[in-house]
Structure formats: C-alpha cells, structure tokens
Design a protein around this motif. Structure first.
Motif, mmCIF file in Angstrom:
data_model
loop_
_atom_site.group_PDB
_atom_site.id
_atom_site.type_symbol
_atom_site.label_atom_id
_atom_site.label_comp_id
_atom_site.label_asym_id
_atom_site.label_seq_id
_atom_site.Cartn_x
_atom_site.Cartn_y
_atom_site.Cartn_z
ATOM 1 N N ARG A 23 0.866 -1.168 0.000
ATOM 2 C CA ARG A 23 0.000 0.000 0.000
ATOM 3 C C ARG A 23 0.909 1.225 0.000
ATOM 4 N NH1 ARG A 23 -3.634 -1.261 5.066
ATOM 5 N NH2 ARG A 23 -1.910 -2.584 5.587
ATOM 6 N N ARG A 24 0.321 2.376 -0.069
ATOM 7 C CA ARG A 24 1.084 3.633 -0.052
ATOM 8 C C ARG A 24 2.039 3.632 1.131
ATOM 9 N NH1 ARG A 24 1.137 8.472 -3.147
ATOM 10 N NH2 ARG A 24 -0.710 7.531 -3.967
ATOM 11 N N GLY A 25 3.270 4.075 0.899
ATOM 12 C CA GLY A 25 4.292 4.082 1.935
ATOM 13 C C GLY A 25 4.090 5.184 2.956
ATOM 14 N N LEU A 26 4.433 4.880 4.199
ATOM 15 C CA LEU A 26 4.445 5.863 5.268
ATOM 16 C C LEU A 26 5.803 5.760 5.947
ATOM 17 C CD1 LEU A 26 3.120 7.944 7.136
ATOM 18 C CD2 LEU A 26 2.281 6.018 8.507
ATOM 19 N N PHE A 27 6.552 6.830 5.906
ATOM 20 C CA PHE A 27 7.882 6.854 6.499
ATOM 21 C C PHE A 27 7.849 7.618 7.802
ATOM 22 C CE2 PHE A 27 8.616 5.975 2.115
ATOM 23 C CZ PHE A 27 9.711 5.139 2.097
ATOM 24 N N ARG A 28 8.415 7.028 8.820
ATOM 25 C CA ARG A 28 8.594 7.724 10.095
ATOM 26 C C ARG A 28 10.069 8.073 10.170
ATOM 27 N NH1 ARG A 28 3.951 7.933 13.129
ATOM 28 N NH2 ARG A 28 2.475 6.354 12.488
#
Length: 134
Positions: A23-28
């Motif tokens: 799915r769409r990436g989420l970077f912390r």
C-alpha cells in the motif's frame, strides 16, 4: 535506487507500490531528517511523519504503528531484501569496471555496505570493501 532508476523510471508512485505489493508508503523519520529527503519521499507519493529526535525513536514509532494498525514494516537497512536491493550497486560496479580492488561505501546503518560488499565479493572475491562515514 538502481532498481528504481532502471525498472520504475516511467512509473508513478502508485504504480510502483502496486507492483511491489505494498500500500502507499508511510515513512517515520527523526526530526533531524534533511528537508530535501522528506520532500523527495513526498514527491514519490509517500507520507512522511517526523517522530522523535533520533532514528531509534522513529524506528520504535514505526514498529508500534505497524503493530497497532496492521501495517507491513520494512527496516530501512537491516532487512534482507533491502540489503539485496543495495547489492545492485555492487553488481553495477562489477559490470562497469574490468578490475575492482576496493569499493569505498558510505556507512550509516550498514545496509548499503552489506549489500555492496556481498555482491562485489561474490563476483570478485579478492575485492575489499571499506566503509566510511563523515
């Protein structure tokens, strides 16, 4: 980046994440992440959340988010597939250079040098890999 540059060059961020099964990436990322890096991730369509003062803080937040929200977690450098991807740099070096004595690789978390050294030494066993950091 090597795989991205050649295979995904004409693809959008949505097409790439679909091809890879994500799915769409989420970077912390920690608060000290350079704005240009965060901006580049956003330009590729990823979400970027600043979390904590250092990388370990951001990593802990990413692990908790993955656990809580049922998301996939990919470690930025200590994941075997990430290291394999980084190894494509070593493959390119060997393909482009007739003789490889030493490769000098930037180190941070260790993923880049792990991949580059593994690929380079697999094809040129006498080659040396040296890690450097600023």
């Amino acid at each position: 980046m090597c795989v991205y540059r050649f295979f995904f060059k004409q693809k959008t961020a949505d097409e790439i994440t679909t091809l890879l099964g994500f799915r769409r990436g989420l970077f912390r990322s920690p608060a000290n992440t350079p704005p240009a890096k965060a901006d580049a991730l956003r330009a590729w369509g990823a979400g970027v959340v600043s979390e904590g003062a250092v990388g370990d803080d951001a990593n802990a937040a990413a692990l908790e988010s993955a656990r809580r929200d049922g998301l996939s977690y990919v470690h930025p450098f200590a994941d075997p597939l990430v290291i394999a991807g980084q190894g494509t740099v070593g493959l390119e070096i060997v393909e482009q250079m007739e003789r490889v004595d030493t490769v000098v690789v930037a180190i941070g978390g260790g993923g880049l040098i792990s991949g580059v050294a593994t690929a380079t030494k697999a094809l040129r066993p006498a080659a040396r890999a040296s890690g450097v950091e600023p």
